[in-house]
Design an enzyme around this catalytic site. Sequence first.
Site, PDB file in Angstrom:
ATOM      1  N   ARG A  66       0.845  -1.321  -0.119  1.00  0.00           N
ATOM      2  CA  ARG A  66       0.066  -0.019  -0.039  1.00  0.00           C
ATOM      3  C   ARG A  66       0.778   1.354  -0.022  1.00  0.00           C
ATOM      4  NH1 ARG A  66      -2.128   0.410   4.617  1.00  0.00           N
ATOM      5  NH2 ARG A  66      -3.360  -1.540   4.660  1.00  0.00           N
ATOM      6  N   TYR A 119      -9.204  23.236 -10.879  1.00  0.00           N
ATOM      7  CA  TYR A 119      -9.826  22.272 -11.435  1.00  0.00           C
ATOM      8  C   TYR A 119     -11.070  21.885 -10.560  1.00  0.00           C
ATOM      9  CZ  TYR A 119     -11.069  17.320 -11.936  1.00  0.00           C
ATOM     10  OH  TYR A 119     -11.833  16.258 -12.137  1.00  0.00           O
ATOM     11  N   ASP A 191      -0.066  23.081  -7.958  1.00  0.00           N
ATOM     12  CA  ASP A 191      -0.414  22.108  -8.947  1.00  0.00           C
ATOM     13  C   ASP A 191       0.239  22.511 -10.384  1.00  0.00           C
ATOM     14  OD1 ASP A 191      -1.788  20.461 -10.878  1.00  0.00           O
ATOM     15  OD2 ASP A 191      -3.477  20.449  -9.687  1.00  0.00           O
ATOM     16  N   LYS A 216      -2.227  13.039 -17.064  1.00  0.00           N
ATOM     17  CA  LYS A 216      -2.409  13.940 -17.889  1.00  0.00           C
ATOM     18  C   LYS A 216      -0.863  13.654 -18.772  1.00  0.00           C
ATOM     19  CE  LYS A 216      -6.128  14.890 -16.581  1.00  0.00           C
ATOM     20  NZ  LYS A 216      -6.485  15.298 -15.387  1.00  0.00           N
TER      21      LYS A 216
END
Length: 402
Positions: A66, A119, A191, A216
């Site tokens: 994890r 966003y 970002d 992206k």
Amino acid sequence: MSKDFFRNRNAEAGFATRAIHLGYDPASENGALTPPIYQTSTYAFETVEQGAAYFAGTQPGYVYGRTRNPTQALLEERIASLEGAEAALALSSGMAAISATCWTLLKAGDRVLADKILYGNSYALLSRGLEKFGINAEFLDFTNPQEVERAAETPFRFAYFETPANPNLRLIDIAAISAIARKSGAFTIVDNTFATPVLQRPVRHGADLVIHSATKYLGGHGDLLAGVVAGREDLVKDIRAQGLRYMTGGTISPLTAFLVLRGLKTLELRILQHAKSAEAIAGFLAEQPGVSSVSYPGLAQGAARGVYERQMRGGGGLVSFEIDGGIERGRRFMNGLKLVSRAVSLGDAETLIQHPASMTHALYSAEERARHGISDGLIRLSVGLETTEDLLDDIATALRSA
Ligand code: 7XF
């Protein structure tokens, strides 16, 4: 290429060289040129004592999938290097990166300052999401550092923004905002999804953490979801140990980490080509009588021009624009495109077009969009890697028949 190449050089290897080679020695994997995918969820300990030491962190070693996997670790090492950051953490999506960061750094009663243009889901998390846990986010115009300076008179935990911002591509001065945050004892989180480290490295301008939707450009082929947070080692370590480990569990899969590593090999080449086409398309749109406004970082004017020149080395692959005749004509134009695909997301080889007000930014209410300056007529184009003339033809034909 052996690891010694990196150890023995005085100067750092170039961006593309690091994106292709850093941190991997084929000799350590039977000569395999391509790093293996460690498709495992758990790791066997030689002894109970060794397992306990790994868990306690007194000896380095893999414990459970994890929080870390060797394919993921290589990806993290490369991204940290490309961003000029001390460390990086890869996660299952951009939203996993943003939420793991928030849950780690914030507690009830904290205050966050964020730019108005984000966003849609980042905005929803910072406004409605955090509010449920007693955290207050204030949305300001970060293109005006004086406004941030005034708000910074009251303590806050971090400043959060995108530059270029989704969807209108406006630019924010990373150094100016970071300086205000640092003076207030707050962090700066940028970002960097739209610019990528090819065009902009926020850490160099004072940011503490850099976020990516690796879905992206970093992945680059529209075939995966992934996210990254890079920056200060102490913060990244905490985000892995808390935000990833027990607050979100937003783990990147070994296969996805491999695919992002593959994407990184061509990142610089792709970004420069995306930007070349986007610049041509932005220039073409700006000359069309039926196009009322065009936003492209490489064509920034006024104060934004200085910001562009200080922190970016190219305009990137996105162009946002509005056409006369409002949203009705905008719809006809978008429906008339043959080569360009109507789809959200960005940074793929395919050129994608979308309508922010009804798609990526639908989580802003109509009133919030109006107040924050996200126009209902705005169209966002992610310029892909097709032949530039073919894209120009498609856009010109659709504009004429709209
Ligand atoms: O969780 P994701 O990998 O989709 O990343 C979220 C995200 C974070 N930061 C920025 C600047 C983003 O643009 C995104 C995702 N944006 C896509 C878009 O604007 O088309 C999502 C499609 S709804």
